[in-house]
Scaffold this motif. Structure first.
Motif, PDB file in Angstrom:
ATOM      1  N   PRO B  55     -27.753 -15.294   2.116  1.00  0.00           N
ATOM      2  CA  PRO B  55     -27.004 -14.245   2.837  1.00  0.00           C
ATOM      3  C   PRO B  55     -27.358 -14.183   4.326  1.00  0.00           C
ATOM      4  CG  PRO B  55     -27.765 -13.397   0.738  1.00  0.00           C
ATOM      5  CD  PRO B  55     -28.350 -14.770   0.882  1.00  0.00           C
ATOM      6  N   HIS B  56     -28.646 -14.413   4.656  1.00  0.00           N
ATOM      7  CA  HIS B  56     -29.038 -14.308   6.071  1.00  0.00           C
ATOM      8  C   HIS B  56     -28.525 -15.456   6.915  1.00  0.00           C
ATOM      9  CE1 HIS B  56     -32.568 -11.529   4.826  1.00  0.00           C
ATOM     10  NE2 HIS B  56     -31.399 -10.951   4.791  1.00  0.00           N
ATOM     11  N   ASP B  57     -28.274 -16.586   6.284  1.00  0.00           N
ATOM     12  CA  ASP B  57     -27.736 -17.720   7.040  1.00  0.00           C
ATOM     13  C   ASP B  57     -26.320 -17.452   7.521  1.00  0.00           C
ATOM     14  OD1 ASP B  57     -29.882 -19.405   7.016  1.00  0.00           O
ATOM     15  OD2 ASP B  57     -29.402 -20.253   5.062  1.00  0.00           O
ATOM     16  N   VAL B  58     -25.651 -16.538   6.869  1.00  0.00           N
ATOM     17  CA  VAL B  58     -24.253 -16.279   7.222  1.00  0.00           C
ATOM     18  C   VAL B  58     -24.070 -14.831   7.700  1.00  0.00           C
ATOM     19  CG1 VAL B  58     -23.158 -18.090   5.887  1.00  0.00           C
ATOM     20  CG2 VAL B  58     -23.826 -16.011   4.741  1.00  0.00           C
ATOM     21  N   HIS B  59     -25.160 -14.278   8.238  1.00  0.00           N
ATOM     22  CA  HIS B  59     -25.104 -12.950   8.869  1.00  0.00           C
ATOM     23  C   HIS B  59     -24.660 -11.840   7.930  1.00  0.00           C
ATOM     24  CE1 HIS B  59     -25.942 -14.370  12.944  1.00  0.00           C
ATOM     25  NE2 HIS B  59     -25.378 -15.470  12.490  1.00  0.00           N
ATOM     26  N   LEU B  60     -25.073 -11.943   6.669  1.00  0.00           N
ATOM     27  CA  LEU B  60     -24.794 -10.843   5.742  1.00  0.00           C
ATOM     28  C   LEU B  60     -26.010  -9.926   5.729  1.00  0.00           C
ATOM     29  CD1 LEU B  60     -23.183 -12.456   2.578  1.00  0.00           C
ATOM     30  CD2 LEU B  60     -22.167 -10.716   4.026  1.00  0.00           C
ATOM     31  N   ALA B  61     -25.793  -8.641   5.958  1.00  0.00           N
ATOM     32  CA  ALA B  61     -26.906  -7.685   5.929  1.00  0.00           C
ATOM     33  C   ALA B  61     -26.759  -6.827   4.683  1.00  0.00           C
ATOM     34  CB  ALA B  61     -26.901  -6.833   7.178  1.00  0.00           C
ATOM     35  N   GLU B  62     -27.770  -6.917   3.799  1.00  0.00           N
ATOM     36  CA  GLU B  62     -27.682  -6.232   2.506  1.00  0.00           C
ATOM     37  C   GLU B  62     -27.469  -4.734   2.643  1.00  0.00           C
ATOM     38  OE1 GLU B  62     -29.897  -8.371   3.357  1.00  0.00           O
ATOM     39  OE2 GLU B  62     -29.883  -9.995   1.898  1.00  0.00           O
ATOM     40  N   HIS B  63     -28.141  -4.150   3.659  1.00  0.00           N
ATOM     41  CA  HIS B  63     -28.059  -2.680   3.741  1.00  0.00           C
ATOM     42  C   HIS B  63     -26.636  -2.203   4.027  1.00  0.00           C
ATOM     43  CE1 HIS B  63     -29.106  -4.075   7.809  1.00  0.00           C
ATOM     44  NE2 HIS B  63     -28.281  -3.127   8.210  1.00  0.00           N
ATOM     45  N   TRP B  64     -25.852  -3.012   4.769  1.00  0.00           N
ATOM     46  CA  TRP B  64     -24.465  -2.598   5.023  1.00  0.00           C
ATOM     47  C   TRP B  64     -23.668  -2.588   3.716  1.00  0.00           C
ATOM     48  CZ3 TRP B  64     -23.679   0.237   8.865  1.00  0.00           C
ATOM     49  CH2 TRP B  64     -24.261  -0.007  10.105  1.00  0.00           C
ATOM     50  N   TYR B 114     -16.818  -4.131  11.132  1.00  0.00           N
ATOM     51  CA  TYR B 114     -18.015  -4.472  11.907  1.00  0.00           C
ATOM     52  C   TYR B 114     -18.652  -5.755  11.356  1.00  0.00           C
ATOM     53  CZ  TYR B 114     -22.898  -4.264  13.300  1.00  0.00           C
ATOM     54  OH  TYR B 114     -24.141  -4.594  13.759  1.00  0.00           O
ATOM     55  N   GLU B 115     -18.707  -5.825  10.033  1.00  0.00           N
ATOM     56  CA  GLU B 115     -19.292  -7.011   9.409  1.00  0.00           C
ATOM     57  C   GLU B 115     -18.470  -8.264   9.711  1.00  0.00           C
ATOM     58  OE1 GLU B 115     -19.691  -5.509   5.276  1.00  0.00           O
ATOM     59  OE2 GLU B 115     -21.696  -6.324   5.479  1.00  0.00           O
ATOM     60  N   TYR B 116     -17.149  -8.122   9.615  1.00  0.00           N
ATOM     61  CA  TYR B 116     -16.268  -9.267   9.905  1.00  0.00           C
ATOM     62  C   TYR B 116     -16.464  -9.729  11.342  1.00  0.00           C
ATOM     63  CZ  TYR B 116     -13.259  -9.663   5.747  1.00  0.00           C
ATOM     64  OH  TYR B 116     -12.764  -9.923   4.502  1.00  0.00           O
ATOM     65  N   SER B 117     -16.534  -8.749  12.260  1.00  0.00           N
ATOM     66  CA  SER B 117     -16.627  -9.134  13.675  1.00  0.00           C
ATOM     67  C   SER B 117     -17.932  -9.886  13.937  1.00  0.00           C
ATOM     68  CB  SER B 117     -16.497  -7.912  14.575  1.00  0.00           C
ATOM     69  OG  SER B 117     -17.636  -7.106  14.442  1.00  0.00           O
ATOM     70  N   ALA B 118     -19.022  -9.478  13.232  1.00  0.00           N
ATOM     71  CA  ALA B 118     -20.304 -10.185  13.405  1.00  0.00           C
ATOM     72  C   ALA B 118     -20.158 -11.642  12.968  1.00  0.00           C
ATOM     73  CB  ALA B 118     -21.396  -9.499  12.602  1.00  0.00           C
ATOM     74  N   LYS B 119     -19.374 -11.861  11.913  1.00  0.00           N
ATOM     75  CA  LYS B 119     -19.200 -13.230  11.436  1.00  0.00           C
ATOM     76  C   LYS B 119     -18.323 -14.028  12.389  1.00  0.00           C
ATOM     77  CE  LYS B 119     -20.434 -11.776   7.069  1.00  0.00           C
ATOM     78  NZ  LYS B 119     -20.890 -10.559   7.772  1.00  0.00           N
ATOM     79  N   PHE B 120     -17.254 -13.405  12.857  1.00  0.00           N
ATOM     80  CA  PHE B 120     -16.348 -14.119  13.773  1.00  0.00           C
ATOM     81  C   PHE B 120     -17.074 -14.476  15.076  1.00  0.00           C
ATOM     82  CE2 PHE B 120     -12.577 -11.701  11.717  1.00  0.00           C
ATOM     83  CZ  PHE B 120     -12.641 -12.564  10.635  1.00  0.00           C
ATOM     84  N   GLU B 121     -17.934 -13.566  15.541  1.00  0.00           N
ATOM     85  CA  GLU B 121     -18.685 -13.825  16.778  1.00  0.00           C
ATOM     86  C   GLU B 121     -19.530 -15.085  16.653  1.00  0.00           C
ATOM     87  OE1 GLU B 121     -21.209 -10.598  17.987  1.00  0.00           O
ATOM     88  OE2 GLU B 121     -19.462  -9.303  18.269  1.00  0.00           O
ATOM     89  N   HIS B 122     -20.025 -15.330  15.455  1.00  0.00           N
ATOM     90  CA  HIS B 122     -20.883 -16.493  15.256  1.00  0.00           C
ATOM     91  C   HIS B 122     -20.118 -17.714  14.762  1.00  0.00           C
ATOM     92  CE1 HIS B 122     -23.885 -13.258  15.323  1.00  0.00           C
ATOM     93  NE2 HIS B 122     -24.636 -14.180  15.866  1.00  0.00           N
ATOM     94  N   GLY B 123     -18.802 -17.664  14.838  1.00  0.00           N
ATOM     95  CA  GLY B 123     -18.009 -18.833  14.455  1.00  0.00           C
ATOM     96  C   GLY B 123     -17.963 -19.064  12.959  1.00  0.00           C
ATOM     97  N   LEU B 124     -18.188 -18.009  12.177  1.00  0.00           N
ATOM     98  CA  LEU B 124     -18.119 -18.162  10.718  1.00  0.00           C
ATOM     99  C   LEU B 124     -16.704 -17.833  10.247  1.00  0.00           C
ATOM    100  CD1 LEU B 124     -21.505 -16.441   9.888  1.00  0.00           C
ATOM    101  CD2 LEU B 124     -21.038 -18.864   9.715  1.00  0.00           C
ATOM    102  N   TYR B 125     -15.858 -18.823  10.335  1.00  0.00           N
ATOM    103  CA  TYR B 125     -14.479 -18.706   9.841  1.00  0.00           C
ATOM    104  C   TYR B 125     -14.316 -19.698   8.699  1.00  0.00           C
ATOM    105  CZ  TYR B 125     -13.068 -16.309  14.169  1.00  0.00           C
ATOM    106  OH  TYR B 125     -12.935 -15.433  15.207  1.00  0.00           O
ATOM    107  N   PRO B 126     -13.315 -19.452   7.841  1.00  0.00           N
ATOM    108  CA  PRO B 126     -13.165 -20.385   6.732  1.00  0.00           C
ATOM    109  C   PRO B 126     -12.750 -21.797   7.171  1.00  0.00           C
ATOM    110  CG  PRO B 126     -11.941 -18.360   6.329  1.00  0.00           C
ATOM    111  CD  PRO B 126     -12.392 -18.324   7.750  1.00  0.00           C
ATOM    112  N   GLN B 127     -12.050 -21.949   8.262  1.00  0.00           N
ATOM    113  CA  GLN B 127     -11.524 -23.289   8.559  1.00  0.00           C
ATOM    114  C   GLN B 127     -11.280 -23.471  10.053  1.00  0.00           C
ATOM    115  OE1 GLN B 127     -11.491 -26.372   8.215  1.00  0.00           O
ATOM    116  NE2 GLN B 127     -10.932 -26.270   6.050  1.00  0.00           N
TER     117      GLN B 127
END
Lengths: 162, 400
Positions: B55-64, B114-127
């Protein structure tokens, strides 16, 4: 006070008790749900006493999730107070859930086993790698796939010539 | 058939519940299968994959995830309380609970956004074209890094040229004027801004050059000149880990057993390095990301500041975090499949939440009395189902 008025008052207080009991029941259920969420989160913290086994953690989390889902279905969705029709709608759907998942196992879930037979060569070349202890197998499979593709290529060429 | 026949037979009128409720339950049974398909596919793909990111490799925060679960549980409670109030004709109370439910739903969506934006900021998109996830550190990956660095060089070069040109123009106007101190206040401000911009461009170009010289060139040259040597693979992995270090490796010991064994092996000899390049003197791909090493490495000292805390609390910092404008491709084994399943599952769930919110909003336009209790119950049933789906998604996506 007339008899009618007395019974009316009694009815009102009875209703009041009912409301009170219902509120208390729903509040208890939601507190249980929050505690159960914390119980899932527990596996993630250092306080988890049952070791690092992921299987045990996952089993625990799924058990907790099933418990939470049951609470929601039984109390919030009122299935506790519904007639027997509830089984007709919920049981077949639940069976379908399990069947759908199991149906995916042979062709999707097992595609990386059996010598990666479900992977194309390109996918094998660029896919993530196996853990260290199985890495030898991975390379052997790439080589095997290479050999297979080379053979296929030859077959194609010979077919073209004919 | 005549009417007289009808009176002879007494059929039960179907299910002992209203039409609305019957159809909501029928709809929910199809929804159960819909989400069972999605969640089942996720389970099968996840456990059938060679690798899967933590989860941490892909910016997932458990508490959220846990907070969102609590928010949804609260909303489930309030919708039930709204129904109870409506049944007793307490319209104001029913509307109040409904409003709280609506707000809870909005909070859930806010956290999700907020969670989605954190992923998009780091270039974590499906394709592609947005996704920057690569499965392994190979030549395909290094080529992608080189492509991005070249793009940056071109862009930064252009930016530097335009800033320098503007600076020159202002300076020229200064020379053209009779009094040399004739620059207006505005021009002086512009000059100061341009100076800062030029400095920034130059420092960014220096970072790009450093990455290329320190990590990329040695790795590619090694693979080119010594294709059979494992050192090439190690350098490629070092490149990948410098850009996007795996969170879990921070907890690893400085020298893994495998490396020790490799060094004890008398047959092991690291291949000669290309003569014209400077190479980071490290053999193990693990060392680059370990905290101890970073302390002795000037360039990475700042990168790894506070990274020990980050390793425990979440994602580890790499070059992409240190310089967010870099947007370099990242190696996350299993990351593409993770992104596809994560966004599909949470996306479909979010769509259901939005539909629920629309229903609550419409309901709030009416008087929520005894007559509306049936509708509130039906919408509530749907909302509880959405809650149940999240109850399963939370551990599977955040804690597994």
């Amino acid at each position: 006070m007339s008899e009618h008025e007395a019974s009316h008052e009694q009815g009102a207080s009875h209703e009041h008790d009912d409301v009170h009991n219902n509120y208390r029941l729903f509040l208890t259920v939601s507190v249980l749900l929050v505690i159960a969420t914390a119980a899932s989160y527990w596996t993630f913290t250092d306080l988890w006493p049952f070791g690092e086994s992921k299987e045990i953690k996952r089993l625990w989390m799924m058990a907790v999730s099933c418990f939470k889902a049951s609470l929601v279905i039984i109390f919030f969705m009122h299935l506790k107070w519904e007639a027997n029709w509830k089984w007709i709608l919920t049981v077949p759907a639940s069976f379908m859930c399990v069947l759908l998942t199991l149906a995916l196992v042979p062709d999707v879930g097992m595609r990386v086993f059996n010598g990666f037979s479900g992977y194309s060569r390109e996918r094998l070349m660029h896919s993530a790698e196996l853990p260290h202890d199985k890495a030898g197998q991975h390379h052997a499979d790439v080589k095997h796939a290479d050999a297979k593709h080379a053979k296929d290529g030859k077959d194609d060429q010979s077919q073209e010539v004919h | 058939m005549s009417d007289s026949h009808g009176s002879k037979f007494e059929y039960h009128p179907g299910l002992p519940l209203g039409l609305g409720k019957t159809f909501v339950w029928l709809f929910l049974s199809t929804e159960i299968m819909f989400f069972a398909g999605l969640i089942g596919t996720y389970i099968v793909l996840r456990f059938g994959s060679i690798a899967w990111p933590s989860p941490h490799d892909v910016h997932l925060a458990e508490h959220w995830g846990a907070i969102n679960t609590a928010v949804l549980i609260a909303s489930s409670l309030t919708v039930v309380l709204s129904l109870e109030a409506a049944k007793r004709n307490r319209t104001a109370e029913a509307k109040g609970w409904m409003l709280i439910t609506f707000i809870c739903g909005c909070v859930f969506m806010g956290v999700k956004g907020y969670e989605y934006s954190a992923k998009f900021e780091h270039g974590l998109y499906p394709q592609y074209p947005h996704g920057r996830i690569y499965e392994k550190a190979d030549l395909l990956y290094s080529a992608a890094v080189r492509k991005r660095l070249n793009e940056l060089k071109v862009d930064l070069g252009k930016s530097l040229a335009s800033h320098s040109e503007a600076q020159e123009e202002i300076n020229k106007s200064k020379e053209g004027s009779e009094k040399k101190t004739d620059l207006t206040k505005k021009q002086q401000q512009q000059l100061a801004k341009l100076k800062v911009a030029i400095g920034e461009d130059e420092s960014r170009l220096a970072v790009v050059d450093e990455i290329q010289k320190k990590y990329l060139d040695p790795a590619e040259l090694m693979v080119r000149d010594h294709p059979g040597d494992p050192q090439g693979r190690i350098l490629l992995t070092q490149l990948a880990h410098a850009i996007y270090p795996p969170a879990d490796l921070h907890a690893q010991p400085r020298m893994p057993e495998a490396q020790e064994q490799l060094e004890k092996d008398p047959a092991y000899e690291p291949g000669p390095l290309p003569g014209n390049v400077q190479v980071v003197p490290q053999k193990s791909p693990f060392r680059l990301v370990s905290h101890d090493d970073a302390a002795g490495d000037d360039h990475h000292a700042s990168v790894h500041e506070g990274s020990e805390a980050a390793a425990h609390a979440g994602h580890a910092h790499g070059l992409n975090d240190e310089h967010p404008w870099l947007k370099l491709p990242m190696v996350i084994p299993g990351g593409n499949m993770w992104a596809s399943t994560y966004f599909l599952l949470t996306g479909f769930h979010a769509i259901h939440v939005i539909v629920g919110l629309i229903a609550f909003f419409i309901l709030m336009l009416y008087v929520l009395d005894k007559k509306r209790a049936g509708v509130i119950e039906n919408v509530g049933l749907y909302w509880h189902f959405v809650d149940i789906v999240w109850i399963f998604l939370f551990p599977m996506l955040y804690l597994f």
